[in-house]
Design a protein around this motif. Structure first.
Motif, short mmCIF file in Angstrom:
data_model
loop_
_atom_site.label_atom_id
_atom_site.label_comp_id
_atom_site.label_asym_id
_atom_site.label_seq_id
_atom_site.Cartn_x
_atom_site.Cartn_y
_atom_site.Cartn_z
N LYS A 8 33.50 76.91 3.41
CA LYS A 8 32.84 76.16 4.47
C LYS A 8 33.84 75.27 5.21
O LYS A 8 33.75 75.12 6.45
N LEU A 9 34.76 74.68 4.50
CA LEU A 9 35.80 73.87 5.15
C LEU A 9 36.67 74.74 6.05
O LEU A 9 37.04 74.34 7.15
N GLU A 10 36.96 75.96 5.57
CA GLU A 10 37.75 76.89 6.37
C GLU A 10 37.02 77.27 7.65
O GLU A 10 37.62 77.32 8.73
N GLU A 11 35.71 77.54 7.54
CA GLU A 11 34.91 77.88 8.73
C GLU A 11 34.89 76.73 9.73
O GLU A 11 34.89 76.94 10.94
N ALA A 12 34.89 75.50 9.20
CA ALA A 12 34.85 74.32 10.07
C ALA A 12 36.25 73.91 10.54
O ALA A 12 36.39 72.90 11.21
N GLN A 338 15.71 59.61 7.16
CA GLN A 338 15.22 60.49 8.21
C GLN A 338 15.78 61.88 8.01
O GLN A 338 16.80 62.07 7.33
N LEU A 339 15.12 62.86 8.61
CA LEU A 339 15.59 64.23 8.58
C LEU A 339 16.70 64.40 9.60
O LEU A 339 16.71 63.77 10.66
N LEU A 340 17.65 65.29 9.28
CA LEU A 340 18.70 65.66 10.21
C LEU A 340 18.49 67.10 10.65
O LEU A 340 17.95 67.92 9.90
N ALA A 341 18.91 67.41 11.85
CA ALA A 341 18.77 68.76 12.40
C ALA A 341 20.14 69.30 12.78
O ALA A 341 20.97 68.57 13.33
N VAL A 342 20.39 70.56 12.45
CA VAL A 342 21.62 71.24 12.88
C VAL A 342 21.34 71.81 14.26
O VAL A 342 20.56 72.75 14.41
N ASP A 343 21.95 71.23 15.27
CA ASP A 343 21.73 71.63 16.65
C ASP A 343 22.99 72.32 17.16
O ASP A 343 23.82 71.71 17.83
N LEU A 344 23.12 73.61 16.76
CA LEU A 344 24.29 74.41 17.11
C LEU A 344 25.57 73.75 16.63
O LEU A 344 25.92 73.85 15.47
N LYS A 345 26.28 73.01 17.49
CA LYS A 345 27.58 72.47 17.10
C LYS A 345 27.54 70.99 16.72
O LYS A 345 28.58 70.35 16.61
N ARG A 346 26.35 70.46 16.51
CA ARG A 346 26.26 69.05 16.13
C ARG A 346 25.11 68.85 15.15
O ARG A 346 24.21 69.68 15.04
N ILE A 347 25.17 67.75 14.43
CA ILE A 347 24.10 67.35 13.52
C ILE A 347 23.51 66.06 14.06
O ILE A 347 24.23 65.08 14.26
N ILE A 348 22.21 66.07 14.33
CA ILE A 348 21.55 64.94 14.97
C ILE A 348 20.25 64.63 14.24
O ILE A 348 19.74 65.47 13.49
N PRO A 349 19.70 63.42 14.41
CA PRO A 349 18.40 63.12 13.80
C PRO A 349 17.33 64.09 14.31
O PRO A 349 17.35 64.50 15.47
#
Length: 457
Positions: A8-12, A338-349
């Motif tokens: 996962k670190l490699e992918e990122a 709170q819940l977090l959402a993976v929004d394509l290239k970012r993680i947001i509330p």
């Protein structure tokens, strides 16, 4: 776990991150605590409970676990390990509640291999099997069952490939039949193929849901195919999973879930009630804190603990701050979560304004209007109108709607006085209100309306 993390670190594209590997029974000192990982069986290899030493007493956090007597891969949950930990007394057990409302035991992954092999005998064409990509034991069971049925196994889905790669790195795939490449599927007849695909929870971008919708470029369905869900639905995912199943069923494809066959095609990686009681007997904790589950599952473990004469039970909520000792165990504070959402290239509330607005737009649609006014406040060009989610521009009857809206905009502008037409804010608000009122009158929808006023000399 470390191998998966490194991938996962490699992918990122995160390089040179320090990854410290901790072995079972290692003693880790951190502040006033001493933590020891205790190996347990689970669908993800190398799972460990944590034995936490404190001045107030010992605490066991179970993590994910079950009592599979003969795991396909990874550790067993050994009675002697937890009985040894209990010799000095256990203050609290913080335990997995996923199956606390399910009687009996979770079963063994070895039984899944046998059940799948039997199920495969009844399938005339290709077999699609979906499961959690992290369930390495299940991937092994599927491959071995396919071999018994005289079939080759193909893996489709990025997360599956990543997890299998990590499993190979850790030497977990010994004596497992080789997988064939996706590009080589056409070299084999349909009745010689098992295809493992991501998407057991109905994730829209995963492989199996895309195949079900007919928008996966390399694989199309056939009526001789069989789809097997070797996983259970995580609460909340039922609608998405049923949509996938219905898409396959509508195409004449047989769909099999764990409840649709007498063969064992899925076992849980989490303990059922008999296993939880057995853990209580090993540890004899003074306090039980149910975690990991919906509220009904937490309550089921709380009731089970009470039925087994556990002296104290604390029912937490997300963010609860719990005092275990000294004195009575209790919730003493709450930290906002709170819940977090993976929004394509970012993680947001999950309640981020962008998500709220997009969710609203799916019900309301949007109208964009641009008007160009000259120095006298007269139209210098025809108003430009674009709509999203309101009409079909290829439908002649609905196309007339745009013409009518065009006339409404001109009428609104014509009704404005000289001072009003020179005020951009007034023009914008009048058009916004008028456009929304017009659309609601004809369509019953109040869309978002974006008005752009352009002034030229």
């Amino acid at each position: 776990t470390a191998a998966v993390l490194e991938k996962k670190l490699e992918e990122a594209k995160i390089r040179h991150a320090e990854v410290n590997i901790i072995e079972p029974f290692d003693q880790i000192k951190t502040g006033p605590f001493s933590v020891q990982p205790l190996p347990v069986s689970h669908s993800v290899p190398d799972a460990c409970a944590l034995l936490i030493e404190t001045k107030a007493g010992r605490v066991v956090h179970s993590g994910d676990w079950n009592l599979d007597p003969n795991p396909v891969v990874g550790y067993r949950s050994e009675a002697k390990t937890f009985k040894e930990a209990a010799k000095k007394g256990i203050l609290a057990y913080i335990g997995d509640s996923t199956n606390a409302n399910v009687d009996g035991r979770s079963g063994s992954e070895r039984d899944v291999e046998k059940g799948l092999a039997e199920e495969f005998k009844n399938c005339p064409g290709r077999i699609f099997v979906t499961t959690f990509s992290s369930n390495v034991g299940r991937l092994i069971s599927i491959a071995r069952a396919a071999q018994k049925a005289g079939r080759k196994t193909v893996v489709v889905g990025r997360s599956m490939h990543s997890m299998i790669g990590a499993a190979y790195d850790c030497q977990y795939m010994k004596n497992v039949p080789d997988f064939i490449a996706e590009d080589d599927m056409d070299d084999y007849p349909d009745n010689k193929l098992v295809i493992i695909a991501t998407g057991s929870q109905g994730e829209s971008r995963a492989v199996l849901p895309r195949i079900a919708r007919g928008d996966f470029p390399d694989i199309s369905t056939r009526t001789t195919d069989t789809v097997i869900f070797s996983a259970r639905a995580i609460p909340g995912n039922e609608i998405k999973i049923n949509e996938v199943k219905n898409n396959f069923s509508a195409a004449g494809i047989r769909v099999i879930g764990p409840k649709d066959t007498a063969n064992v095609i899925h076992v849980s990686g989490h303990p059922c009630r008999e296993e939880i009681v057995e853990m209580y007997q090993w540890l004899r904790p003074k306090i039980v804190v149910p975690v990991h589950g919906e509220h009904t599952q937490l309550q089921a473990q709380a009731d089970l603990a009470q039925a087994n004469q556990i002296p104290q039970i604390v029912m937490p909520r997300n963010g609860s701050v719990i005092k275990l000792a000294p004195g009575q165990a209790e919730i003493i504070d709450h930290i906002p979560t709170q819940l977090l959402a993976v929004d394509l290239k970012r993680i947001i509330p999950a309640n981020h304004l962008s998500i709220v607005q997009r969710r609203k737009l799916q019900y309301t649609g949007v109208v964009h209007v641009t008007v160009v006014l000259d120095g006298r406040g007269e139209l210098a060009a025809e108003p430009k109108i674009n709509t999203i989610g309101l009409i079909d521009p290829d439908d002649m009857a609905e196309e007339q709607f745009i013409g009518n809206l065009h006339e409404e905009i001109i009428d609104i502008l014509d009704d404005m006085g000289e001072d009003e037409i020179s005020d951009d804010h007034f023009v914008t608000e009048e058009l916004r209100i008028g456009v929304r009122r017009f659309v609601f009158h004809f369509l019953g929808i109040k869309p978002a309306a974006n008005i752009h006023v352009v002034r030229i000399p």
